[in-house]
Motif scaffolding. Structure first.
Motif, PDB file in Angstrom:
ATOM      1  N   UNK A 170       0.833  -1.200   0.000  1.00 33.26           N
ATOM      2  CA  UNK A 170       0.000   0.000   0.000  1.00 33.26           C
ATOM      3  C   UNK A 170       0.870   1.253   0.000  1.00 33.26           C
ATOM      4  N   UNK A 171       1.888   1.285   0.858  1.00 35.23           N
ATOM      5  CA  UNK A 171       2.803   2.436   0.904  1.00 35.23           C
ATOM      6  C   UNK A 171       3.524   2.594  -0.430  1.00 35.23           C
ATOM      7  N   UNK A 172       3.879   1.477  -1.056  1.00 35.73           N
ATOM      8  CA  UNK A 172       4.599   1.536  -2.329  1.00 35.73           C
ATOM      9  C   UNK A 172       3.767   2.209  -3.407  1.00 35.73           C
ATOM     10  N   UNK A 173       2.497   1.814  -3.529  1.00 39.15           N
ATOM     11  CA  UNK A 173       1.662   2.411  -4.572  1.00 39.15           C
ATOM     12  C   UNK A 173       1.377   3.881  -4.274  1.00 39.15           C
ATOM     13  N   UNK A 174       1.126   4.215  -3.007  1.00 42.50           N
ATOM     14  CA  UNK A 174       0.838   5.608  -2.654  1.00 42.50           C
ATOM     15  C   UNK A 174       2.071   6.489  -2.868  1.00 42.50           C
ATOM     16  N   UNK A 175       3.231   6.043  -2.421  1.00 45.84           N
ATOM     17  CA  UNK A 175       4.445   6.859  -2.598  1.00 45.84           C
ATOM     18  C   UNK A 175       4.805   6.989  -4.073  1.00 45.84           C
ATOM     19  N   UNK A 176       4.586   5.924  -4.862  1.00 49.29           N
ATOM     20  CA  UNK A 176       4.871   5.997  -6.297  1.00 49.29           C
ATOM     21  C   UNK A 176       3.971   7.042  -6.960  1.00 49.29           C
ATOM     22  N   UNK A 177       2.680   7.004  -6.648  1.00 52.38           N
ATOM     23  CA  UNK A 177       1.746   7.957  -7.254  1.00 52.38           C
ATOM     24  C   UNK A 177       2.043   9.386  -6.817  1.00 52.38           C
ATOM     25  N   UNK A 178       2.420   9.554  -5.554  1.00 48.03           N
ATOM     26  CA  UNK A 178       2.728  10.890  -5.051  1.00 48.03           C
ATOM     27  C   UNK A 178       4.104  11.380  -5.508  1.00 48.03           C
ATOM     28  N   UNK A 179       4.915  10.479  -6.074  1.00 47.71           N
ATOM     29  CA  UNK A 179       6.252  10.866  -6.513  1.00 47.71           C
ATOM     30  C   UNK A 179       7.218  11.051  -5.368  1.00 47.71           C
ATOM     31  N   UNK A 180       6.990  10.323  -4.275  1.00 48.49           N
ATOM     32  CA  UNK A 180       7.847  10.403  -3.102  1.00 48.49           C
ATOM     33  C   UNK A 180       8.823   9.235  -3.145  1.00 48.49           C
ATOM     34  N   UNK A 181      10.085   9.492  -2.838  1.00 47.82           N
ATOM     35  CA  UNK A 181      11.045   8.400  -2.745  1.00 47.82           C
ATOM     36  C   UNK A 181      10.574   7.446  -1.656  1.00 47.82           C
ATOM     37  N   UNK A 182      10.590   6.128  -1.902  1.00 44.48           N
ATOM     38  CA  UNK A 182      10.068   5.163  -0.934  1.00 44.48           C
ATOM     39  C   UNK A 182      10.629   5.324   0.474  1.00 44.48           C
ATOM     40  N   UNK A 183      11.907   5.611   0.610  1.00 47.73           N
ATOM     41  CA  UNK A 183      12.468   5.737   1.961  1.00 47.73           C
ATOM     42  C   UNK A 183      12.177   7.098   2.576  1.00 47.73           C
ATOM     43  N   UNK A 184      11.688   8.052   1.787  1.00 47.42           N
ATOM     44  CA  UNK A 184      11.360   9.376   2.341  1.00 47.42           C
ATOM     45  C   UNK A 184      10.059   9.344   3.139  1.00 47.42           C
ATOM     46  N   UNK A 185       9.246   8.305   2.912  1.00 41.43           N
ATOM     47  CA  UNK A 185       7.958   8.228   3.607  1.00 41.43           C
ATOM     48  C   UNK A 185       8.010   7.226   4.752  1.00 41.43           C
ATOM     49  N   UNK A 186       9.169   7.002   5.300  1.00 42.75           N
ATOM     50  CA  UNK A 186       9.289   6.077   6.425  1.00 42.75           C
ATOM     51  C   UNK A 186       9.655   6.801   7.683  1.00 42.75           C
TER      52      UNK A 186
END
Length: 139
Positions: free
Chosen positions: A123-139
């Protein structure tokens, strides 16, 4: 001289609007996305456009099957409002398990689909991808 109000840290987080007739779904998604996102739940799909204008979400997760207004009707209504037309929408479904979601590619038009049972990581992967956020930036 009065003190200025400090900015609300919750408002600084990327907003995810969850539209589902089951309030528990929004709570479950909020718990899976963690503290890095501001998840707003909406159980009345007829209010989707107004609420999206109010919240200005970065992404909308919308149930496909709801009483009163189906997900495709919500998507159409959002596409007709200039302030919400460009907000990415992802369909939520309980019809398939997370590993079956790739089988749905293209079934609902251009909109991606995620299982309501998706793991927190997926879920985090799809949301961060759509938002254009680096995956580790949203942790």
């Amino acid at each position: 001289m009065p003190l200025r109000a400090l900015p609300d840290p919750e408002k600084a987080k990327p907003c995810v609007l969850v539209i589902d007739d089951d309030e528990a779904v929004a709570w479950a998604i909020a718990s899976r996305l963690g503290r890095d996102f501001r998840v707003v739940g909406l159980t009345e799909p007829q209010q989707a456009v107004a609420r999206a204008c109010e919240e200005n979400p970065g992404v909308i997760l919308c149930d496909i099957h709801m009483p009163g207004m189906q997900g495709d009707e919500v998507a159409f209504a959002l596409s007709q409002e200039p302030r919400t037309a460009r907000i990415p929408l992802v369909y939520l479904t309980a019809l398939v398990a997370p590993d079956e979601v790739p089988d749905l590619e293209g079934v609902f038009g251009e909109y991606p689909t995620v299982s309501k049972m998706a793991s927190p990581e997926d879920l985090r992967e799809i949301v961060t991808m759509i938002l254009g956020i680096a995956p580790d930036a949203a942790n």
